[in-house]
Write an enzyme that holds these catalytic residues in place. Structure first.
Site: not given
Ligand code: SER
Length: 341
Positions: A57, A156
């Site tokens: 991407i 994240y």
């Molecule tokens: N389930 C994902 C993670 O643990 C979170 O979106 O990174």
């Protein structure tokens, strides 16, 4: 090349892509699906798409090619590095998770400009967008609504929260100072998912992975040491309900949507409760606890459960699987079959 309204799925080789491709093939067999992923599609789903592009991407030329060859009016932008993986390479995570999303939003805007219709852009966010400061606050907060505790502690989570805002910008405020009516073509729709558990795939690089890992290990007859305390509680959902929710949200009438970002929930067991049902199904399973304090800290910053009232009201979010049904009707029987037991 297709001038039919087409679908682009990024990150299609991952867990969510797997379920989504099958769902789209069943529900809308005539709508061409193009996938973009750095990994090839699993062989069982590859025949269900029109074209499979193995690429990144971050490669704008690839996106320009899709733009030239297809008339995309739906994007499912699933590609991302998950939360544990992102903590090991934060700058790379930012590149993939944020720059990658910006590339896709630009792609969608261009598509919309070229065919003149809005492009529905589905974006999966996560409970990682939350950051609760400590366990007493988490216990007291209970089911958390979308706009509270938006102080993520992971790269994240920060990436997801920011991309929720980017999506809202492209949908509502894009080039707001230009003359004339709004030129925004992106119809951004986002779900903040809980931890997802699939019976057919295992996640990689997430921090909620202890639940799916426990179940798959037990079914395979492998020992498993859970990396969080048994009293750790976060929301989870069975993958078929996650795919249903995506489908419901992207097909909902625009005017029914009061938000761009929606929580969804289904059940919220502790790690100990998950271990207990897995043990019941696989009595010989060896399951122990070996707490990883750092990963524990991340899970402790995520809510114990989410308030998903807006999703239920606006587009009828209604998960089929509660905790008992997720295990009894979906996970255990499907996983047993998968591992031949
Ligand atoms: N389930 C994902 C993670 O643990 C979170 O979106 O990174």
């Amino acid at each position: 090349m297709s001038r039919k309204p087409s679908v682009l799925i990024t990150g299609a080789s991952g867990e969510m892509g797997h379920g989504l491709i099958e769902r789209l093939a069943a529900a809308e067999p005539d709508r061409p699906v193009v996938t973009l992923d750095v990994n090839p599609l699993p062989p069982e789903v590859a025949p269900k798409v029109r074209a499979q592009i193995v690429g990144s991407i971050l490669d704008r030329e690839v996106l320009d090619r899709v733009n030239a060859e297809y008339e995309v009016d739906r994007v499912f932008h699933l590609a991302a590095l998950l939360s544990t993986r992102s903590e090991f390479s934060p700058a790379l995570a930012h590149k993939v998770n944020v720059e990658g999303t910006l590339n896709l939003l630009e792609f969608a805007q261009k598509e919309g400009e070229s065919h003149g219709r809005p492009v529905v852009f589905f974006y999966p966010s996560s409970i990682a967008a939350y950051g609760l400061p400590d366990l007493p606050t988490k216990a007291q907060a209970g089911r958390v609504a979308e706009d509270l505790f938006n102080v993520p502690t992971t790269m994240y989570g920060a990436n997801k929260l920011y991309c929720e805002h980017l999506g809202r910008y492209y949908a509502r405020h894009y080039k707001q100072l230009s003359a004339g009516p709004s030129a925004a073509k992106v119809d951004f729709r986002c779900i903040r998912f809980p931890g997802l558990i699939s019976a057919v795939t295992v996640p990689s690089g997430g921090t909620s992975d202890y639940a799916p890992e426990m179940i798959h290990a037990a079914a395979e007859g492998k020992p498993y040491a859970c990396f969080v305390r048994p009293d750790t509680r976060i929301p989870f959902m069975a993958m078929p309900d996650a795919v249903d929710a995506i489908f419901r949200l992207v097909t909902a009438p625009r005017e029914a949507l009061t938000r761009t970002v929606y929580n969804i929930g289904a059940f919220a067991p502790t790690a100990g409760e998950v271990a207990a049902v897995v043990h019941e199904a696989f009595p010989g399973a060896s399951m122990t606890t070996d707490v990883d304090e750092k990963r524990q800290g991340i899970v402790d910053s995520w809510p114990a459960d989410v308030d998903d009232g807006a999703a239920r009201r606006d587009w009828g979010h209604a998960p089929r699987y509660d905790f008992a049904a997720a295990f009894g009707d979906y996970l255990i029987p499907t996983i047993r079959k998968r591992y031949g037991g």
